[in-house]
Design a protein around this motif. Structure first.
Motif, PDB file in Angstrom:
ATOM      1  N   PRO A 179      45.937   3.556 -54.035  1.00 55.99           N
ATOM      2  CA  PRO A 179      46.719   2.984 -55.247  1.00 55.99           C
ATOM      3  C   PRO A 179      48.310   3.326 -55.270  1.00 55.99           C
ATOM      4  O   PRO A 179      49.075   2.624 -55.663  1.00 55.99           O
ATOM      5  CB  PRO A 179      45.913   3.156 -56.550  1.00 55.99           C
ATOM      6  N   SER A 183      51.116   0.722 -55.203  1.00 56.53           N
ATOM      7  CA  SER A 183      52.289   0.803 -56.328  1.00 56.53           C
ATOM      8  C   SER A 183      53.606   1.045 -55.788  1.00 56.53           C
ATOM      9  O   SER A 183      54.528   0.216 -56.194  1.00 56.53           O
ATOM     10  CB  SER A 183      51.704   1.962 -57.476  1.00 56.53           C
ATOM     11  N   ALA A 212      47.831  -1.021 -60.210  1.00 52.22           N
ATOM     12  CA  ALA A 212      47.663   0.022 -59.150  1.00 52.22           C
ATOM     13  C   ALA A 212      47.914   1.353 -59.681  1.00 52.22           C
ATOM     14  O   ALA A 212      46.987   2.397 -59.401  1.00 52.22           O
ATOM     15  CB  ALA A 212      48.738  -0.214 -57.877  1.00 52.22           C
ATOM     16  N   ALA A 215      44.777   2.271 -61.484  1.00 48.39           N
ATOM     17  CA  ALA A 215      43.675   2.918 -60.717  1.00 48.39           C
ATOM     18  C   ALA A 215      43.997   4.317 -60.268  1.00 48.39           C
ATOM     19  O   ALA A 215      42.868   5.205 -60.207  1.00 48.39           O
ATOM     20  CB  ALA A 215      43.786   2.117 -59.437  1.00 48.39           C
ATOM     21  N   SER A 316      42.436  -1.244 -57.450  1.00 47.72           N
ATOM     22  CA  SER A 316      44.069  -0.948 -57.289  1.00 47.72           C
ATOM     23  C   SER A 316      44.623  -2.315 -56.756  1.00 47.72           C
ATOM     24  O   SER A 316      45.825  -2.418 -56.948  1.00 47.72           O
ATOM     25  CB  SER A 316      44.339   0.022 -55.804  1.00 47.72           C
TER      26      SER A 316
END
Length: 422
Positions: A179, A183, A212, A215, A316
């Motif tokens: 994640p 991200s 994300a 997550a 994610s």
């Protein structure tokens, strides 16, 4: 593929039902109860910092989206820059960061120093692995570091470089790394679109970055991660096979597995059920003082880890495992699961028939992904290379030599790379 992901916002509620945080003992409580031998992927101190930082990242992302909504684009740019800075600090704060940085230093030295000099870079890496071995397995990293040392002793810098790459890759903290990387990628892309005066597209990407980051905040608390941690504790306490502590770890793992199947796809539920049956059989042996093979316990943990990593991959990506029908995306995630299962059966528990069955499943998912329209030409090329490695492994299901380990590393690392870009 990326455009299709923008259509899945509606599944987020379902996603978090499937990966709900189930109340239970805190990490600090677990330390008090179980002593210092704890598997949690990151240390308790790092976990606390990670969660606080992830929450601040989410705040900056939400503020950036609000700034876009009110057309305050310079403010939005500042919020995104701060989110990226904090995401970078998370990576640097991970328990694995020291070992990974030392490995990178050795790889850099390989470019201009002699093999003999690079050998002196390895002892600090071993020391760093010792320090984190309480929190996560380092056996595979050590294996590759040992092989790098042999290559360096033989003046083979190219071989040493490849082994160092594998050593670093084996230190993935998937519930954080996946994640985190996703991200970061979405925020960076959003910054580009905002600079190009396309705020609508930037907002869409920031929405994915939020999924994300959520997550990142929640992944370690889903029941499957609890089961994985409990099984690792049981494996690490194998010498105390018949005491109450070991029995408690097995009971906690069974309880977490029981909570984990809600919201999963039928195939995911069956995987959980199969793992539960194996765990029940081990618990029965433990209760009657029958012998339990250490490899069997390690294999159970490895497969629970693979299942947990599948869950965080779906989470994610903002996908619901129970509902997603996107071709290509879920195929790659499922292929990764079955490849990890095959590696466990072949190299840990030495069950070639089961390994062959899992390799067949992994190959099928890879072939299906190759035929998906949502897969880019570049990713299709990578998938074909992974398919070739799987074909080699299928032809050698009973072998456990270095070449087989290399192929499994290539398959897992290749699929991980594709999952990061879904």
């Amino acid at each position: 593929m990326k455009e299709q992901l923008l259509k899945v916002g509606a599944v987020v509620t379902t996603l978090f039902v499937a990966t709900a945080v189930v109340p239970g003992p805190t990490r600090a409580q677990a330390i008090r109860d179980n002593g210092p031998v704890l598997y949690g992927s990151v240390s308790p101190q790092v976990e606390s910092t990670l969660e606080r930082t992830a929450a601040v990242v989410l705040r900056h992302l939400s503020e950036a989206r609000y700034d876009i909504y009110r057309k305050a684009l310079p403010h939005a740019q500042r919020e995104m820059s701060e989110a990226v800075r904090l995401l970078n600090t998370i990576r640097n704060d991970l328990s694995t960061a020291t070992a990974k940085n030392l490995i990178l230093i050795a790889r850099n030295h390989l470019k201009y120093d002699t093999a003999d000099r690079v050998l002196s870079d390895l002892p600090p890496i071993y020391d760093a692995l010792d320090r984190i071995s309480v929190y996560l397995p380092t056996d595979k990293a050590r294996l590759h570091l040992d092989r790098a040392r042999i290559y360096l002793a033989g003046r083979n810098k190219q071989g040493a470089e490849q082994e160092l790459v594998h050593a670093a890759a084996s230190l993935r903290v998937v519930e954080v790394d996946l994640p985190l990387l996703r991200s970061q990628r979405y925020v960076t892309a959003a910054e580009r679109y905002l600079a190009a005066r396309n705020p609508a597209r930037a907002d869409e990407l920031l929405k994915l970055a939020e999924y994300a980051a959520l997550a990142l905040y929640r992944a370690e608390h889903i029941p499957l991660y609890g089961a994985k941690q409990d099984l690792w504790l049981a494996f690490r306490n194998y010498s105390a096979l018949h005491n109450d502590t070991f029995r408690r770890f097995l009971a906690q793992a069974r309880e977490n597995l029981g909570k984990a199947s809600a919201g999963l796809s039928p195939s995911g539920q069956e995987q959980i059920a199969a793992l539960s049956r194996e765990l029940s059989a081990l618990a029965q042996k433990q209760a009657t003082h029958e012998p339990i093979a250490e490899a069997a316990l390690k294999g159970l943990w490895e497969r629970s880890e693979a299942l947990a990593e599948r869950s965080v991959a779906y989470m994610s990506a903002g996908l619901s495992e129970a509902e997603t029908t996107l071709a290509g995306e879920n195929d790659i995630i499922e292929a990764r699961l079955h490849a990890a299962y095959a590696e466990s059966y072949q190299l840990t528990t030495h069950e070639p028939d089961k390994a062959a069955a899992e390799l067949t499943k992994a190959s099928g998912y890879v072939e299906h992904a190759i035929g998906s329209r949502s897969v880019s030409p570049a990713d299709r090329k990578k998938l074909r290379a992974i398919g070739a490695f799987l074909a080699y492994l299928t032809a050698h299901p009973g072998s456990g030599d270095a070449a087989v380990q290399d192929r499994y590393d290539a398959v897992i690392e290749g699929l991980d790379g594709l999952i990061q870009t879904l």
